[in-house]
Design a protein around this motif. Structure first.
Motif, short mmCIF file in Angstrom:
data_model
loop_
_atom_site.label_atom_id
_atom_site.label_comp_id
_atom_site.label_asym_id
_atom_site.label_seq_id
_atom_site.Cartn_x
_atom_site.Cartn_y
_atom_site.Cartn_z
N ALA A 69 15.63 34.49 35.97
CA ALA A 69 14.34 35.13 35.69
C ALA A 69 13.60 35.27 37.00
CB ALA A 69 13.53 34.32 34.69
N ASN A 70 13.39 36.50 37.44
CA ASN A 70 12.74 36.76 38.73
C ASN A 70 11.48 37.59 38.52
OD1 ASN A 70 14.85 35.48 40.13
ND2 ASN A 70 16.00 37.39 40.30
N ALA A 79 9.01 41.18 35.11
CA ALA A 79 9.98 40.11 35.35
C ALA A 79 11.36 40.67 35.05
CB ALA A 79 9.70 38.90 34.49
N ALA A 80 12.33 40.35 35.91
CA ALA A 80 13.72 40.76 35.70
C ALA A 80 14.49 39.55 35.19
CB ALA A 80 14.33 41.28 37.00
N LEU A 81 15.20 39.73 34.08
CA LEU A 81 15.89 38.62 33.44
C LEU A 81 17.34 38.99 33.16
CD1 LEU A 81 12.93 39.11 31.65
CD2 LEU A 81 13.35 36.67 31.45
N LEU A 82 18.22 37.99 33.28
CA LEU A 82 19.64 38.19 32.98
C LEU A 82 20.04 37.22 31.88
CD1 LEU A 82 22.37 39.55 33.60
CD2 LEU A 82 22.79 37.67 35.23
N PHE A 83 20.45 37.77 30.73
CA PHE A 83 20.88 36.98 29.58
C PHE A 83 22.38 37.14 29.35
CE2 PHE A 83 16.42 37.92 28.67
CZ PHE A 83 15.94 36.72 28.18
N TYR A 123 20.68 42.84 31.02
CA TYR A 123 19.70 42.88 32.11
C TYR A 123 18.42 43.47 31.52
CZ TYR A 123 17.21 44.45 36.26
OH TYR A 123 16.24 44.67 37.21
N VAL A 124 17.33 42.73 31.63
CA VAL A 124 16.08 43.12 30.99
C VAL A 124 14.95 43.08 32.00
CG1 VAL A 124 14.42 42.57 29.16
CG2 VAL A 124 16.87 42.17 28.78
N ARG A 125 14.12 44.11 32.00
CA ARG A 125 12.88 44.09 32.77
C ARG A 125 11.75 44.21 31.77
NH1 ARG A 125 12.34 48.19 37.29
NH2 ARG A 125 10.96 46.63 38.18
N GLU A 126 10.80 43.29 31.84
CA GLU A 126 9.73 43.26 30.86
C GLU A 126 8.42 42.82 31.49
OE1 GLU A 126 10.99 40.40 27.90
OE2 GLU A 126 9.96 38.77 28.96
N THR A 127 7.34 43.09 30.76
CA THR A 127 6.02 42.63 31.17
C THR A 127 5.79 41.26 30.56
OG1 THR A 127 5.19 44.91 31.18
CG2 THR A 127 3.56 43.14 31.13
N PRO A 128 5.61 40.22 31.38
CA PRO A 128 5.38 38.88 30.81
C PRO A 128 4.13 38.84 29.95
CG PRO A 128 5.94 38.73 33.14
CD PRO A 128 5.68 40.18 32.85
N ARG A 129 4.20 38.11 28.86
CA ARG A 129 3.04 37.88 28.00
C ARG A 129 2.20 36.73 28.57
NH1 ARG A 129 5.32 35.54 23.12
NH2 ARG A 129 6.56 34.52 24.74
#
Length: 221
Positions: free
Chosen positions: A36-37, A43-47, A81-87
Motif C-alpha cells: 500500500a503506497n 493510494a496504490a494497493l496490490l492485492f 492493482y487498485v488505485r483509490e481515494t483513502p477514506r
C-alpha cells in the motif's frame, strides 16, 4: 528487535466497502494485501485474491473510492492493482505506519469475520506507538496475538510476552489514580474513560486486556 502479530477488529466505519461485501458473503475466499503506497491524494494497493474473480471485479467497479483497477490472473488466484481515494477511516492505518521505526510484513489478511491480521517488526517504542495510534481510534480494536522478541542494545524491554501496550498502561495508571483498585473501590470505569478521553466501553476494553495480560504473567500462561 520485536515482532508483533496483531488482529485488528474493524467497526462499521472502518470496514472498507469491498471487505464489507466479503464479510456479508461475497464469493471471495482470500483477500491479501501485499503493498500500500500513498500517492498524493490516492493510494496504490496490490492485492492477491482467491475466489470468484468476476465478483471481485464487480465489487471494485461498484466502489466509489476506487479510481482504477486491473486484475491479472495468477496460479490459484489473481493479483489486483487498485488505485483509490483513502477514506477518513483509513487514515488511522496510514498515520500509524507513517510514524517510522517499524516495518509492516506482508501480507495483511482481510478476513470474513471483520478483522485484518498483520505482522509488524521494529523496536519496542515504535511498535508501542503504532499500536497506541490504532487503539486511540474507537473505530477499531487491536488484539496482540503474539510477540517475538530478540534482545538488543537499544531494546526498551517494555514489549514482551505478557507486557502491555502504551494505551493499556495509560488505562491502568488512570484507574490506579482514580482509586479503581482501592478496597473498597473509590473510582469507576467512567473516571478512567474521562481521564483517557474515550468512551466507557473503550476504557473497559483497555482495562480488561491489560488485566488479562498481567494475570497471564502471574499464572505463567
Amino acid at each position: 528487535m520485536n515482532c508483533l502479530h496483531l488482529t485488528v477488529r474493524l467497526g462499521d466505519e472502518a470496514l472498507h466497502p469491498v471487505h464489507r461485501a466479503i464479510c456479508e458473503g461475497a464469493p471471495i475466499e482470500r483477500e491479501l494485501l501485499f503493498q500500500a503506497n500513498p500517492e498524493g491524494d490516492l493510494a496504490a494497493l496490490l492485492f492477491y485474491i482467491e475466489g470468484d474473480h468476476e465478483a471481485y471485479e464487480a465489487l471494485l467497479a461498484d466502489t466509489d473510492q476506487v479510481e482504477f483497477y486491473d486484475l491479472v490472473p495468477a496460479a490459484g488466484g489473481c493479483y489486483a492493482y487498485v488505485r483509490e481515494t483513502p477514506r477518513p477511516a483509513d487514515e488511522v492505518f496510514y498515520d500509524a505506519f507513517d510514524l517510522g521505526g517499524v516495518v509492516l510484513v506482508p501480507p495483511v489478511a482481510f478476513r470474513p469475520d471483520r478483522t485484518m491480521r498483520l505482522t509488524v517488526v521494529g523496536e519496542a517504542e515504535p511498535l508501542e506507538a503504532v499500536v497506541g495510534t490504532m487503539e486511540a481510534d474507537e473505530r477499531v480494536q487491536v488484539d496482540i496475538d503474539g510477540v517475538e522478541s530478540r534482545p538488543g542494545p537499544s531494546r526498551a524491554g517494555r514489549i514482551g510476552g505478557g507486557d502491555l501496550t502504551g494505551r493499556q498502561r495509560e488505562a491502568l495508571t488512570a484507574a490506579w489514580e482514580a482509586g479503581y483498585y482501592e478496597v473498597p473501590r473509590e473510582g469507576s470505569v467512567a473516571d478512567v474513560a474521562d481521564a483517557l478521553g474515550v468512551a466507557e466501553s473503550t476504557a473497559a476494553t483497555h482495562l480488561r486486556k491489560a488485566e488479562a495480560r498481567l494475570v497471564g504473567r502471574v499464572v505463567g500462561e
